[in-house]
Design an enzyme around this catalytic site. Structure first.
Site, PDB file in Angstrom:
ATOM      1  N   LYS A 113      -6.008   7.312 -44.642  1.00 34.44           N
ATOM      2  CA  LYS A 113      -6.951   6.890 -43.606  1.00 34.44           C
ATOM      3  C   LYS A 113      -7.670   8.092 -42.979  1.00 34.44           C
ATOM      4  CE  LYS A 113      -5.698   2.391 -43.532  1.00 34.44           C
ATOM      5  NZ  LYS A 113      -4.810   2.311 -44.717  1.00 34.44           N
TER       6      LYS A 113
HETATM    7  C1  LIG Z   1      -4.563   1.393 -45.721  1.00 37.48           C
HETATM    8  C2  LIG Z   1      -3.652   1.804 -46.824  1.00 37.48           C
HETATM    9  C3  LIG Z   1      -3.754   1.258 -48.130  1.00 37.48           C
HETATM   10  C4  LIG Z   1      -4.731   0.153 -48.478  1.00 37.48           C
HETATM   11  O1  LIG Z   1      -6.076   0.578 -48.474  1.00 37.48           O
HETATM   12  P1  LIG Z   1      -7.258  -0.486 -48.357  1.00 37.48           P
HETATM   13  O2  LIG Z   1      -8.498   0.314 -48.208  1.00 37.48           O
HETATM   14  O3  LIG Z   1      -6.947  -1.304 -47.114  1.00 37.48           O
HETATM   15  O4  LIG Z   1      -7.246  -1.325 -49.581  1.00 37.48           O
HETATM   16  C5  LIG Z   1      -2.908   1.743 -49.109  1.00 37.48           C
HETATM   17  N1  LIG Z   1      -1.973   2.693 -48.833  1.00 37.48           N
HETATM   18  C6  LIG Z   1      -1.842   3.228 -47.602  1.00 37.48           C
HETATM   19  C7  LIG Z   1      -0.790   4.249 -47.360  1.00 37.48           C
HETATM   20  C8  LIG Z   1      -2.668   2.815 -46.552  1.00 37.48           C
HETATM   21  O5  LIG Z   1      -2.518   3.359 -45.326  1.00 37.48           O
END
Ligand SMILES: *Cc1c(COP(=O)(O)O)cnc(C)c1O
Length: 494
Positions: A113
């Site tokens: 993120k």
């Molecule tokens: C948010 C997240 C995901 C999923 O990503 P999306 O963009 O919501 O599909 C996968 N792995 C981790 C560790 C995340 O924080």
């Protein structure tokens, strides 16, 4: 370049306006009206560049009302050495001749993120300037763990913004809670909600749609905004790392320019894999986009049958950031695959709201099959992947393990031996208990002490911000009841 809504292609706005609004007023997602094309010369020009320069060049194709100097300075701030623990920002690790892993967790909160949430606050701040906005943007976030901390870290002390994060009292890991309640910055607030993630999320949505609250806040000089992945300013920085990974593989002689590569992405809200799809649509030589789910396999069924059906049990898994039944960003994909047919998309979304189900048209089904391949991995499979990769010398988190496992299923079932990059979205240290169990150790506790245990067993270094948590002072201690969330916001924004 202009942006329009997936539910109303007559609406037009500049990129700064789209970043500021986050979501279109008609409920649709704001999307670029054309997808810029890149050619071989453009890719070749990026091969020798740093990540920051690649980011400015790629984002500049979409954000035409920002200057390239602006974007470069944002990229320097977002991905510099005081934020990221590796100079390469998003390194590609080669595991064998045709298998590579794109590590996206070297940022301040150790989850992918950060790649977008280190950039979004700067895009937003500049958007406020460019649109002559005089109010302060207040970002409200309900989080199941990773997004809340990454948003706090991104928005901390950013001028003309404030951020308030709500998390479910007993719904996040100890490491995640400690990360949030020790957050520094003068413009941040954190509050636990007595309830689960849905309660926190419903509370935030209620505050957003409460016109009395909005009016009160406007009088005090605030407007509410979102840092959720529906904001275009979160998707675009993610397009960059797919292009960057390709350039790294060419630079290091692992691929010849023009060779195709597959990407396998652990998926929840469909933001990360959507960014890979945009990279492909721009002209990056990509083969299949492999969509990896955990036991919440709604996307697997959708990609195989063209029927999206959220009416199914919700599973709580060891990869919680992928525990999701309605993937919001799918709407942008449907818009593109339907030939930007806003009426068709409105129909799907209305059916989803009404019955929790829709079936896409024949042409959209065919396009999905052509571009994507989907599968899921259960809890035992996730643990097994962590164990087997660890034995081969690579330690991964639970979300990454889902991707690794699904990549192997793909290879077995299709026989496709195209070079494949699977995406690693979190540091194994964010989910110490599950990772320790998967490598046949017994977790001794459940809090930050597990960082040392995992380090002692594996010798893999602990990310420095996580290691520093032990000595950090707790700044936020408040828990509110669900109906009390409004008061918390009103007090925060005096
Ligand atoms: C948010 C997240 C995901 C999923 O990503 P999306 O963009 O919501 O599909 C996968 N792995 C981790 C560790 C995340 O924080």
């Amino acid at each position: 370049m202009k942006y329009y809504s997936t539910r109303d292609s007559a609406l037009r706005m500049d990129s700064a306006e789209a970043v500021k609004m986050g979501l279109s007023r008609d409920g649709g997602l704001l999307t670029p009206e054309t997808i810029p094309q890149i050619d071989r010369a453009f890719l070749e020009s990026l091969v020798a560049e740093r990540y920051q320069t690649r980011a400015a060049k790629v984002m500049g194709l979409y954000l035409t009302d920002y200057t390239e100097e602006e974007l470069l300075s944002f990229a320097e701030n977002a991905y510099g050495p005081d934020k990221f623990d590796t100079e390469t920002v998003a390194p590609v690790r080669t595991l064998d001749d045709t298998t590579h892993c794109l590590e996206l967790w070297h940022g301040p909160t150790s989850a992918f993120k950060d790649m977008a949430l280190q950039m979004l606050p700067q895009l937003l701040s500049a958007a406020l300037r460019k649109t002559g906005e005089d109010k302060t943007a207040c970002i409200l976030v309900a989080t199941s763990g990773d997004t809340g901390k990454a948003a706090l870290e991104g928005f901390a002390d950013v001028p003309q913004t404030k951020i308030m994060v709500f998390y479910p009292k007993d719904g996040v890991s100890k490491v995640q809670e400690t990360q949030m309640v020790t957050q520094e910055g003068d413009n941040v607030g954190v509050c636990a909600v007595a309830g689960n993630f849905d309660d926190a999320q419903a509370g935030v949505k209620r505050i957003f749609s409460d016109s009395a609250v909005r009016e009160t806040l406007a009088k005090r000089g605030y407007f509410l905004s979102s840092a959720n992945s529906i904001n275009w300013g979160r998707i675009l920085p993610q397009v960059v790392y797919y292009i960057s990974a390709y350039c790294d593989l060419v630079r290091d002689g692992k691929l010849a320019m023009g060779d195709r590569v597959n990407f396998c992405v652990p998926t929840g809200n469909f933001g990360d894999i959507l960014a890979a799809y945009y990279a492909k649509r721009m002209g990056l030589p990509v083969g299949k986009l492999i969509c990896a789910s955990n036991r919440n396999d709604v996307l697997t069924d959708f990609l195989r049958t063209g029927v999206y059906d959220r009416n199914r049990p919700f599973h709580t898994t060891m990869s919680p950031s992928m525990d999701i039944l309605v993937s919001s960003n799918l709407e942008r994909l449907l818009f593109d695959l339907s030939g930007e047919n806003d009426e068709e998309v409105r129909g799907y979304m209305a059916a989803l709201a009404e019955s929790g189900r829709y079936e896409v048209s024949g042409p959209v089904k065919a396009a999905l099959k052509e571009q994507f391949w989907g599968a899921f991995c259960d809890e035992a499979g996730t643990a097994a992947a962590i164990g087997s990769y660890y034995k081969k010398g690579y330690l991964m988190d639970t979300h990454t393990a889902v991707a690794a496992s699904v990549m192997e299923q793909y290879r077995r079932e299709t026989g496709d031996d195209t070079a494949t990059v699977f995406v690693s979205t979190a540091s194994p240290y964010k989910f110490c208990n599950h990772v320790l169990t998967a490598i046949e150790e017994t977790p001794a506790g459940d809090g930050v002490e597990l960082l040392d245990q995992l380090n002692a067993v594996t010798g893999v270094p602990v990310p420095r911000r996580l290691a520093a948590l032990k000595d950090k002072a707790r700044r936020f201690d408040r828990t509110c009841e669900k109906p009390g969330m409004d008061d918390v916001v009103l007090e925060f924004l005096r």
